[in-house]
Every structure is written in C-alpha cells, then in structure tokens.
Design a protein around this motif. Structure first.
Motif, PDB file in Angstrom:
ATOM      1  N   THR A  86      -3.382  17.361 -26.217  1.00  0.00           N
ATOM      2  CA  THR A  86      -4.262  18.424 -26.697  1.00  0.00           C
ATOM      3  C   THR A  86      -5.412  18.588 -25.719  1.00  0.00           C
ATOM      4  O   THR A  86      -6.029  17.605 -25.309  1.00  0.00           O
ATOM      5  CB  THR A  86      -4.813  18.085 -28.098  1.00  0.00           C
ATOM      6  OG1 THR A  86      -3.719  17.925 -29.004  1.00  0.00           O
ATOM      7  CG2 THR A  86      -5.727  19.194 -28.594  1.00  0.00           C
TER       8      THR A  86
ATOM      9  N   ASN B  64      -9.041  20.522 -25.175  1.00  0.00           N
ATOM     10  CA  ASN B  64     -10.151  21.247 -25.792  1.00  0.00           C
ATOM     11  C   ASN B  64     -11.155  21.636 -24.712  1.00  0.00           C
ATOM     12  O   ASN B  64     -11.818  20.768 -24.141  1.00  0.00           O
ATOM     13  CB  ASN B  64     -10.848  20.375 -26.848  1.00  0.00           C
ATOM     14  CG  ASN B  64      -9.924  19.996 -27.984  1.00  0.00           C
ATOM     15  OD1 ASN B  64      -9.115  20.787 -28.449  1.00  0.00           O
ATOM     16  ND2 ASN B  64     -10.021  18.748 -28.427  1.00  0.00           N
TER      17      ASN B  64
ATOM     18  N   ASN C 284      -6.206  24.586 -26.655  1.00  0.00           N
ATOM     19  CA  ASN C 284      -7.136  25.244 -27.569  1.00  0.00           C
ATOM     20  C   ASN C 284      -8.036  26.216 -26.809  1.00  0.00           C
ATOM     21  O   ASN C 284      -8.032  26.281 -25.582  1.00  0.00           O
ATOM     22  CB  ASN C 284      -7.953  24.203 -28.322  1.00  0.00           C
ATOM     23  CG  ASN C 284      -7.137  23.527 -29.417  1.00  0.00           C
ATOM     24  OD1 ASN C 284      -6.330  24.177 -30.089  1.00  0.00           O
ATOM     25  ND2 ASN C 284      -7.317  22.221 -29.592  1.00  0.00           N
TER      26      ASN C 284
ATOM     27  N   ALA D  46      -3.663  28.623 -28.118  1.00  0.00           N
ATOM     28  CA  ALA D  46      -4.651  29.199 -29.036  1.00  0.00           C
ATOM     29  C   ALA D  46      -5.237  30.461 -28.420  1.00  0.00           C
ATOM     30  O   ALA D  46      -5.188  30.665 -27.204  1.00  0.00           O
ATOM     31  CB  ALA D  46      -5.754  28.182 -29.303  1.00  0.00           C
TER      32      ALA D  46
END
Length: 628
Positions: free
Chosen positions: A520, A522, A570, A589
């Motif tokens: 992931t 960010n 993201n 995202a």
C-alpha cells in the motif's frame, strides 16, 4: 583487596593420595609455596595466598562440595580451562605459577540449565544485600572502590576460561568506569557463563556507566541481561572478537552446546557482544559503541517479551564473514533511535519480534526514559543530540526467518548492498513513514524480496543435533493451488505500507507456496517493478561451505501462481513502471497515477484483455503491466 603474601593465615590443605589416605600438610603458617604432585588431589578448604604454585601433570586441585576454586596470579584470573568440549566444569592446568598467587575458595554459584550445571565463578557477586564476599573472587579485582551499591574504577583481567566478571543478582547496583579484558573462551551465552557482566533476576536494576570491555574468545560475551532484570549501559565501549573453538567442537543449534553462529542464517563467528534472555528482561545501550567480529552485536534469545533498546549508539561488525546488528525473537520489542549500524550481513534478523528504527528526539527519548526506568537525569537528556538512525550493511537490511514487524520513521537511512527487506516466507508487517526524510537505498535495486525459506536446518547425526543440513533448490514450476486466493489478504501474507516517501527499486514475490505480497502506498512515489517472480539461487545446492549463498537469488518476473501481488495506490501516490510487472490485484484510488518512464508507454492487460488505466478503478485477475 588481596591478602599480602607472607601474612599469617589459617590454611588447611588435604592431600588425597593414590591410596586415598588423607593427610593434613599445612596449617596456621605463612605459606610461600604449594606443590601438587602427579596423581595427587589437593582439597583446598580455605583461600590460600602464596608466592608459587606448582601443579604437576595428573594433579587435581579441588574445592569442597558447595564451593568453587579460582586461581589468580598478580590479580589476573588464569590457568583454568574447561575440562571437556560441551562440558561446564573447569580445572587448573599443569604449570608453575609465580607472583602474588591466590587460590580463592568461594561459595558455589551453580546455575542449572538445559540439563547441565554451570559452576559460575565471578570476581564480584552482588545481590539485594550488596556485595556477597563469600561468593566473590576478590583477588581478581585490580583496584577500585566497592560499596554496597556501587563499584567504581574496577579493573578485571582474565586469561582463563569461563570466568565471569561482575554478576548482579538482585537489588540496584551501579558500575562506574569498569575496565574488563577477558582473553579466552567462555562456554554459554544462553546463561552468561564466561561473560564480563551479567545482570539477572526480576527486580534487578544494573547501571553500567563509562565501561570499557574488550573480550576475545568463543562465547566470551560482554553483557548479558536475563531473568527479568533491567540493565542500562551508557557512555561505554564494548568490543568482542572471535576465539578458537576446541578442535572437536561440532557446530549445533542445540542450545546447551551451541558456541558458534548458525551458518544457516548466512552468518559466521563464535561470540555475540550482548544477549537478552528470559521473560520481561530489559537492556538499553545509550551513547555507546558496541562491536562484534561476527555473529551479532545486540541479541535477544531464549525468552519472551524482552525489550532491547539502543539510543545514539553505534553497532559494528568488525569482520567480513557475516554478522548482524540485532536479533529479535520471542516477541521482543527492539528500538533503535539515533543509532548507526555498520554491519556485515543484516541490520536485524527477526524470528518473532518487533523492530523500530527512528530518531532520538527529546520526546522519544523521554518516553523511553520513563517506560524503561532508565534513570537519565534532565542534564543527561539535554546532552543527547537528536540523531537519525543510519544503517550501512554490506549485504541486507532486515531479514525474517520468523514472523514479525518493522517500523521505519524519522530520518532513518537504509544503505544496503542487497535487498532492504528480505522475507523468507514469513508473515510480516512493514511500515515505512518517509514524512521526516526516511530513505531506502538498496544498491542492487531490490526494496523487498519474498522468497522461500532456504534455511536447511540442523540434522541428527549419531543422536546429536548438528548443523549439517543441505539446501536444495526446488526444480520445476510451482503447481497451482486452486484453494488459495491470490487477490485476498491473509494473516500469513507479507504486508507493507509506504507513506510520504519517494522510492526507487523493485518488489518481488518469489514464493512458490501460498503467500501474497500486499503493498500500500500513501502519498508515496515509486519508480521500479512490482511483480511475482521466479526466484533462483546462483548455487542450487548449498552447504556450510557456501553459506553466504543463502538469501542470494535472482528474479525473473513471471505470472502469478500461488504468489499473489496486491498493490494499492492511494490518493497522491504514483508508480512509474520501469519493467514488465505481474500482479493479482491493483487498486488505483482517485488521484493516484500509474505511468511509464518518459518516452515509453504503459499497457495494462487483465486476464489477457487490454484494459484502460483509470484512476478510481480496481482490477483483479492475471494482471500484466508492460512497458513499451
């Protein structure tokens, strides 16, 4: 601290002749010489001071049951050797010893562990009542001032084997400016037999300030914290170097007999600088420099829920054959704030534990000062500069051969020659926060490598557990396990989160078995490849002769079989794909970007079908990102 030769003293020496007759040979006189002839056993019932001791071949010097016997010459412990490889008893060796010669009879400090009895002898024994003179070999103290709560400027030298320096087993004690030099083998760093300093027992609080420890010998550990003790070492220099193991020593991971690093971890050496043992034990190193030739600098072992901390310290492997900065096991929590690693193989090895790397900010240090009962004064706290943790490794960053977690914060810098993170088939959690400048710089371009565990393990030979296993590379391609979901996150997966950081490098899942790599990002940016791969060793059969080939794999990006790759970008994150990447799930995202390098285009196919790349979309299946 030693009785002068020539003083009157009461001496009782009993000679056990070959015919077992008992004869008293000396009492109530000044003793200048003592000779033990061949075939004799002298039972020394009281401490003896003399000018010369002669020990013939075949002589035995012994203490009564419940006591130990230690030889010092001019204040130096010497002459004693372990009587057998794998044994724990010592004996005074044949020879003539001249000078200020003392045979100290002390109450036994026998520690039972793993079916063996370790007969500790120590220069200074301390418990909650203070110094226990009856258990101490005070003749081995070269100068210094002793009180019930403090030992200052003590100097200890040992050239024998398995002799301990300072053993604190209760209460609160301070060692100021100790100087310790032990040359000769210890026996077990799982109990601290032969260590320079041991702090043991729940409720024990030992502070070591401005120590200088220089040991050379197999398992001649510098500092051992165990049994729930709280050991704090500050402003100190600690160095250990390998010794020479007995010719008949067989490398093993049987803890009762283990005296060298397990080569199956791709490391070498036979002495760790420190060890943390037992349940809820704490050891903290502040403003100190610690080094080991190989094996390890800071280690936790054989325990549960220990806490190992280094603040503004330097951890060094001085040799080239392989070693680590720290080892975490038994759910240990290890924290490194403002600490520099200069290591041969790994910054840390994890087999069940959590490791934090970060900055030594006033807030972080103050929190640990309270939580760990470090006792740092306001002045000491103010004198600690804010530093980032810097890791320089000649091979890898962090390696897992058991589950565990790593958190990277602050301005931490990982500068490694090979993979930053090396996961050998374990459930791991990696959290990297780059908001304060953390950087990951692998020279070979691999940020995270997942691979099968190539630890061949020990084998039983003639009823003994020995390090003689062989790793053999699996042949052929893995067989698809239709029951394993490569698009879902499992508790057994490797999960990594990167926030507010710019990364350049690659992520490979080279697992054959059922394990996903879950990434992931960010507000993070990556330039590189993320892919399932076929990971291969350069050497298909690895024995101890090629131990440094363990962990060494090359990757061929390949479609997912049982090694899912799940990537989430993201908002504010971007991935510049530099080579063909095979995924099982991709989540973009709104506000995330997926691009190719300048002058190239990026094509996405899902299950063989060309598919447009759209922010806000999620893709699952056989995903291929191709750079054209």
């Amino acid at each position: 601290m030693r009785k002068r030769p020539g003083q009157l003293l009461l001496v009782l020496v009993t000679v056990l002749l070959p015919c077992s007759a008992l004869t008293a040979v000396a009492e109530a006189r000044a003793l200048t010489d003592l000779t033990c002839g061949s075939g004799q056993t002298l039972l020394i019932s009281q401490t003896i001071y003399m000018h010369r001791l002669t020990v013939a071949q075949g002589c035995t010097l012994a203490a009564p049951d419940g006591y130990s016997l230690t030889l010092t010459v001019n204040g130096i412990e010497t002459g004693q050797r372990l009587t057998a490889t794998g044994g724990a008893a010592t004996a005074i060796q044949p020879g003539t010893y001249r000078g200020d010669v003392v045979l100290t009879v002390a109450q036994a400090n026998a520690i039972s562990w793993q079916g063996l009895l370790f007969p500790f002898r120590q220069a200074l024994y301390v418990d909650n009542s203070g110094i226990v003179r009856a258990r101490s070999v005070l003749a081995a103290l070269l100068g210094g001032v002793l009180t019930a709560t403090t030992a200052s400027n003590v100097r200890l030298v040992s050239t024998g084997e398995a002799f301990n320096g300072i053993y604190v087993a209760g209460g609160s004690y301070l060692l100021e400016h100790p100087m310790i030099s032990f040359q000769g083998n210890g026996r077990s760093d799982f109990v601290g037999y032969g260590a320079a300093i041991v702090g043991t027992g729940e409720g024990t609080r030992l502070v070591v300030d401005h120590a200088f420890i220089n040991n050379s010998g197999a398992v001649r550990t510098a500092v051992v914290a165990e049994g729930g003790a709280n050991v704090i070492v500050k402003n100190s220099t600690i160095a250990v170097r390998d010794g020479i193991l007995p010719a008949d020593y067989v490398p093993t991971v049987d803890l009762a007999y283990m005296e060298s690093a397990p080569w199956m971890l791709s490391i070498a050496g036979n002495v760790r600088a420190t060890n943390l043992l037992g349940v809820n034990t704490k050891a903290t190193y502040i403003n100190s420099t610690l080094s080991s030739e190989g094996w390890g600098v800071l280690s936790s072992d054989v325990g549960q829920d220990g806490q190992l901390t280094a603040i503004n310290s330097t951890l060094i492997n001085t040799g080239s054959e392989g070693g680590y900065g720290s080892y975490a096991i038994g759910d240990a929590v290890e924290r490194f704030l403002g600490t520099t690693f200069d290591v041969a193989t790994y910054a840390s090895i994890i087999r069940g534990g959590t490791v934090f790397y970060g900055d030594s900010t006033p807030t972080a240090v103050a929190q640990l000062n309270s939580a760990l009962d470090l006792g740092l004064s306001a002045h000491e706290l103010a004198q600690l500069p804010v530093r980032a943790t810097v890791i320089n490794s000649r091979r890898f960053g962090v390696m897992w051969h058991g589950p565990g977690a790593v958190t990277v914060t602050g301005g931490t810098l990982f500068r490694t020659q090979e993979a930053t993170f090396l996961d050998k088939g374990q459930a791991v959690t990696i959290t990297v926060d780059g908001s304060q400048g953390a950087r990951l710089l692998p020279a070979n371009g691999t940020l995270l490598q997942l691979m099968e565990n190539d630890d061949p393990g020990p084998v039983m030979v003639n009823g003994k557990l020995v390090n003689a296993g062989v790793y053999t590379e699996p042949s052929g391609l893995p067989v698809k396990d239709s029951s394993f979901d490569v698009t879902a996150v499992h508790s057994s997966d490797a999960v990594a989160t990167f926030s507010q950081i710019a990364l350049t490098g690659n992520f490979f899942n080279g697992m054959r078995g059922d394990m996903n790599m879950v990434l992931t990002f960010n507000k993070a940016r990556l330039t590189g490849v993320i892919s399932a791969s076929l990971a291969r060793h350069a050497v298909s059969t690895i024995t101890s002769a090629h131990y440094q080939q363990l962990g060494e794999v090359s990757n061929t990006p390949s479609p997912v079989i049982n090694n899912g790759v799940i990537v989430t970008l993201n908002a504010g994150s971007g991935w510049t794909v530099t080579g063909t990447s095979y995924l099982s799930k991709l989540v973009l995202a709104p506000g995330a970007t997926l691009t190719a390098p300048a002058g190239h285009t990026l094509a996405l196919t899902v299950d063989g079908v060309p598919t447009p790349i759209v922010s806000g979309q999620s893709y699952s299946g056989n995903i291929v990102l191709a750079v054209r």
